[in-house]
Motif scaffolding. Structure first.
Motif, PDB file in Angstrom:
ATOM      1  N   ARG A 314      52.360  27.632 -12.671  1.00  0.00           N
ATOM      2  CA  ARG A 314      50.905  27.826 -12.511  1.00  0.00           C
ATOM      3  C   ARG A 314      50.548  28.468 -11.175  1.00  0.00           C
ATOM      4  NH1 ARG A 314      48.551  23.846 -11.154  1.00  0.00           N
ATOM      5  NH2 ARG A 314      50.058  22.182 -11.029  1.00  0.00           N
ATOM      6  N   LEU A 315      51.468  29.189 -10.582  1.00  0.00           N
ATOM      7  CA  LEU A 315      51.169  29.742  -9.249  1.00  0.00           C
ATOM      8  C   LEU A 315      50.028  30.746  -9.281  1.00  0.00           C
ATOM      9  CD1 LEU A 315      54.441  30.371  -7.221  1.00  0.00           C
ATOM     10  CD2 LEU A 315      52.584  28.794  -6.686  1.00  0.00           C
ATOM     11  N   ASP A 316      49.810  31.382 -10.454  1.00  0.00           N
ATOM     12  CA  ASP A 316      48.713  32.363 -10.543  1.00  0.00           C
ATOM     13  C   ASP A 316      47.351  31.703 -10.306  1.00  0.00           C
ATOM     14  OD1 ASP A 316      49.017  30.964 -12.919  1.00  0.00           O
ATOM     15  OD2 ASP A 316      48.252  32.592 -14.162  1.00  0.00           O
ATOM     16  N   GLU A 317      47.280  30.366 -10.461  1.00  0.00           N
ATOM     17  CA  GLU A 317      46.000  29.659 -10.246  1.00  0.00           C
ATOM     18  C   GLU A 317      45.801  29.274  -8.786  1.00  0.00           C
ATOM     19  OE1 GLU A 317      46.336  26.015 -12.407  1.00  0.00           O
ATOM     20  OE2 GLU A 317      46.724  27.032 -14.310  1.00  0.00           O
ATOM     21  N   MET A 318      46.833  29.462  -7.955  1.00  0.00           N
ATOM     22  CA  MET A 318      46.802  28.844  -6.629  1.00  0.00           C
ATOM     23  C   MET A 318      46.471  29.833  -5.529  1.00  0.00           C
ATOM     24  SD  MET A 318      47.580  25.793  -7.465  1.00  0.00           S
ATOM     25  CE  MET A 318      47.833  24.946  -5.912  1.00  0.00           C
ATOM     26  N   GLN A 319      45.867  29.313  -4.480  1.00  0.00           N
ATOM     27  CA  GLN A 319      45.839  30.075  -3.245  1.00  0.00           C
ATOM     28  C   GLN A 319      46.070  29.136  -2.072  1.00  0.00           C
ATOM     29  OE1 GLN A 319      42.125  31.948  -3.918  1.00  0.00           O
ATOM     30  NE2 GLN A 319      41.034  30.629  -2.501  1.00  0.00           N
ATOM     31  N   VAL A 320      46.551  29.702  -0.985  1.00  0.00           N
ATOM     32  CA  VAL A 320      46.866  28.883   0.181  1.00  0.00           C
ATOM     33  C   VAL A 320      45.662  28.909   1.108  1.00  0.00           C
ATOM     34  CG1 VAL A 320      48.491  28.527   2.069  1.00  0.00           C
ATOM     35  CG2 VAL A 320      49.265  29.582  -0.053  1.00  0.00           C
ATOM     36  N   THR A 321      45.262  27.735   1.565  1.00  0.00           N
ATOM     37  CA  THR A 321      44.158  27.670   2.517  1.00  0.00           C
ATOM     38  C   THR A 321      44.739  27.533   3.915  1.00  0.00           C
ATOM     39  OG1 THR A 321      43.025  26.415   0.823  1.00  0.00           O
ATOM     40  CG2 THR A 321      41.989  26.466   2.998  1.00  0.00           C
ATOM     41  N   TRP A 322      44.549  28.578   4.691  1.00  0.00           N
ATOM     42  CA  TRP A 322      45.110  28.559   6.046  1.00  0.00           C
ATOM     43  C   TRP A 322      44.043  28.275   7.080  1.00  0.00           C
ATOM     44  CZ3 TRP A 322      49.895  28.017   6.685  1.00  0.00           C
ATOM     45  CH2 TRP A 322      50.825  28.655   5.874  1.00  0.00           C
ATOM     46  N   ALA A 323      44.340  27.367   7.987  1.00  0.00           N
ATOM     47  CA  ALA A 323      43.541  27.305   9.205  1.00  0.00           C
ATOM     48  C   ALA A 323      44.074  28.426  10.094  1.00  0.00           C
ATOM     49  CB  ALA A 323      43.731  25.958   9.873  1.00  0.00           C
ATOM     50  N   ASP A 324      43.253  28.906  10.990  1.00  0.00           N
ATOM     51  CA  ASP A 324      43.701  29.955  11.896  1.00  0.00           C
ATOM     52  C   ASP A 324      44.416  29.264  13.054  1.00  0.00           C
ATOM     53  OD1 ASP A 324      44.055  32.331  13.112  1.00  0.00           O
ATOM     54  OD2 ASP A 324      41.978  32.559  13.776  1.00  0.00           O
ATOM     55  N   ASP A 325      45.590  28.723  12.774  1.00  0.00           N
ATOM     56  CA  ASP A 325      46.254  27.898  13.785  1.00  0.00           C
ATOM     57  C   ASP A 325      47.711  28.307  13.974  1.00  0.00           C
ATOM     58  OD1 ASP A 325      47.396  27.084  11.461  1.00  0.00           O
ATOM     59  OD2 ASP A 325      46.862  24.971  11.647  1.00  0.00           O
ATOM     60  N   HIS A 326      48.365  27.611  14.872  1.00  0.00           N
ATOM     61  CA  HIS A 326      49.765  27.905  15.215  1.00  0.00           C
ATOM     62  C   HIS A 326      50.522  26.585  15.298  1.00  0.00           C
ATOM     63  CE1 HIS A 326      48.876  32.090  16.601  1.00  0.00           C
ATOM     64  NE2 HIS A 326      47.667  31.556  16.666  1.00  0.00           N
ATOM     65  N   ALA A 327      51.796  26.637  14.936  1.00  0.00           N
ATOM     66  CA  ALA A 327      52.619  25.431  15.080  1.00  0.00           C
ATOM     67  C   ALA A 327      53.930  25.807  15.748  1.00  0.00           C
ATOM     68  CB  ALA A 327      52.888  24.789  13.729  1.00  0.00           C
ATOM     69  N   MET A 328      54.468  24.836  16.481  1.00  0.00           N
ATOM     70  CA  MET A 328      55.784  25.044  17.097  1.00  0.00           C
ATOM     71  C   MET A 328      56.610  23.783  16.950  1.00  0.00           C
ATOM     72  SD  MET A 328      56.954  26.112  20.936  1.00  0.00           S
ATOM     73  CE  MET A 328      56.237  27.725  20.814  1.00  0.00           C
ATOM     74  N   THR A 329      57.905  23.979  16.727  1.00  0.00           N
ATOM     75  CA  THR A 329      58.813  22.841  16.701  1.00  0.00           C
ATOM     76  C   THR A 329      59.960  23.091  17.675  1.00  0.00           C
ATOM     77  OG1 THR A 329      60.096  21.360  15.279  1.00  0.00           O
ATOM     78  CG2 THR A 329      60.154  23.673  14.706  1.00  0.00           C
ATOM     79  N   VAL A 330      60.279  22.081  18.452  1.00  0.00           N
ATOM     80  CA  VAL A 330      61.376  22.160  19.424  1.00  0.00           C
ATOM     81  C   VAL A 330      62.434  21.141  18.996  1.00  0.00           C
ATOM     82  CG1 VAL A 330      62.044  21.924  21.848  1.00  0.00           C
ATOM     83  CG2 VAL A 330      59.754  22.775  21.260  1.00  0.00           C
TER      84      VAL A 330
END
Ligand code: AMP
Ligand code: GLY
Length: 422
Positions: A314-330
């Protein structure tokens, strides 16, 4: 819905954390899990590569949905066994997992659909491989065809190193994975990781990241599984993302479907970008570790909806909601990694760390017994933070690192250096 996640790394801790944010999840079991996962979900002593045992476990525990984290169970056909048993599963079939399990197969797919990638040749015997290296000259890249836990790629800066890699691979250092070798043109440029979900028909981009593979600051020392990552990757502009989708991802997925082995799961494309042109370095058929920790912090609860949609076509039904943000992992690793390292050192300070949708300490190689956390792996913790800017995410991630009391561990101090001013 009862959910099972297979795996035991930082990637699986991050997946578990995101899945638990979603009210669709009634019960979560992670097998085998680790010391951090055990704090948020039930852990089960189950071998993720034993398809029969996983199928039986799902029946016993009334599991509705299985998310397969690492590549080994995928390459072993665990997704096929689960689907044959009627269990909804996130992760490609064994046939489609060949996109990671065989570098020669990926090259075949690129050839068939004209996807830009490094020029290459395949060898099953040392003599002709060495002749080819002498003909081409260095720098040149030597790759064991099969799965080699991230160690089967030698980027050789001179011919002698490339020839030594051939002797190593055909000498059996990588077991069956080195029975065939792919020798590739050395690509220059900037690397990026690009993640898409596929349900076999529709492809949906779910994020970009940049990994730091070398163990030492300034990208020095041997390759590792990844010492840190950040998302998004600035090099993946809209134009390059679109070019990557049109020239590499969509044709590859269409070719897999055409062959009767559609790809369902997450496809992780390792790209090299130069002068606005992306080229494929490799495909992985799972989330990257530690890239996944960044992506999950950014996606949060919707991750489960997206993985379900990919599994149900069902991916055709989906969209990704993005915040205008950044992530980092150390990543914090045990002294000695990626070489040999001690197990069993005690890690303190973890119980006081914040656990929010902005700051998380994901565990990779840890064990928790009677409240004491010990290091039992090479990569041990992934301190992950999110912010409005990459600088904010970085400051918060390194602040978390600073609060961990673990003298036997180390970390890179320059994650994100290429994307931030000096
Ligand atoms: P892989 O295990 O295929 O991701 O390769 C490990 C690393 O080797 C990649 O992240 C790249 O940094 C490097 N690498 C692999 N293939 C090439 C290539 N053809 N040219 C330059 N670097 C490469
Ligand atoms: N971080 C690279 C990988 O998961 O393959």
């Amino acid at each position: 819905m009862n959910i099972l996640i297979l795996g035991s790394g930082g990637r699986e801790h991050a997946l578990a954390w995101a899945v638990l944010q979603n009210p669709k999840c009634d019960k979560l079991i992670v097998a085998p899990g680790n010391g951090g996962i055990g704090q948020i979900a039930e852990c089960a002593a189950l071998d993720p590569e034993d398809a029969g045992a996983v199928v039986d476990f799902c029946a016993e525990e009334a599991i509705d949905f299985v998310i397969i984290g690492p590549e080994a169970p995928l390459a072993a056909g665990v997704a096929d066994a689960l689907r044959d048993a009627g269990i909804l599963t996130f992760g490609p079939s064994k046939a489609a997992a060949a996109l990671e399990a065989s570098k020669a197969f990926t090259k075949e797919i690129c050839d068939a659909c004209d996807a830009p990638t490094a020029a290459y040749a395949r060898f099953t015997e040392a003599g002709s491989a060495k002749d080819y290296i002498r003909q081409q000259g260095a720098p040149i890249v030597v790759k064991a065809d099969g799965l080699a836990a991230g160690k089967g790629v030698i980027v050789a800066m001179d011919e002698a190193e490339a020839i030594a890699a051939i002797d190593d691979m055909f000498g059996g250092s990588f077991g069956g994975a080195g029975a065939e070798v792919v020798i590739e043109e050395f690509l220059e440029g900037e690397e990026a990781s690009f993640f898409v979900l596929s349900d076999g028909k529709t492809v949906l981009p779910i994020g970009t990241a940049q990994d730091h593979k070398r163990v030492g600051d300034g990208d020095t020392g041997p390759n590792t599984g990844g010492m840190g990552a950040y998302s998004p990757a600035p090099v993946m502009t809209d134009a390059i993302t679109m070019k990557t989708m049109k020239e590499i991802i969509e044709p590859s997925m269409a070719e897999m479907a055409r062959r009767g082995t559609p790809f369902q799961g997450v496809l992780f494309a390792g790209l090299m970008i130069k002068d606005g042109q992306p080229k494929l370095i490799e495909y992985n058929v799972r989330f990257g570790d530690p890239e996944c920790q960044c992506l999950m912090l950014r996606l949060g609860a919707q991750a489960l909806d997206l993985l379900l949609a990919a599994s149900e076509g069902r991916l055709d039904e989906m969209q990704v909601t993005w915040a205008d943000d950044h992530a980092m992992t150390v990543v914090m690793a045990a002294d000695g990694y990626p070489g040999s390292y001690e197990k069993g050192s005690i890690i303190k300070g973890l119980d006081d760390l914040p656990e929010t949708s902005y700051e998380m300490c994901f565990h990779a190689g840890t064990k928790r017994e009677a409240g004491v956390v010990t290091a039992v792996g090479g990569r041990v913790l992934a301190l992950t933070a999110r912010g409005e800017s990459l600088q904010e995410a970085r400051d918060k991630a390194y602040a978390l690192v600073g609060r961990v009391d673990w003298p036997e561990g180390f970390n890179r101090t320059d994650i994100g250096r290429r994307a931030l001013p000096d």
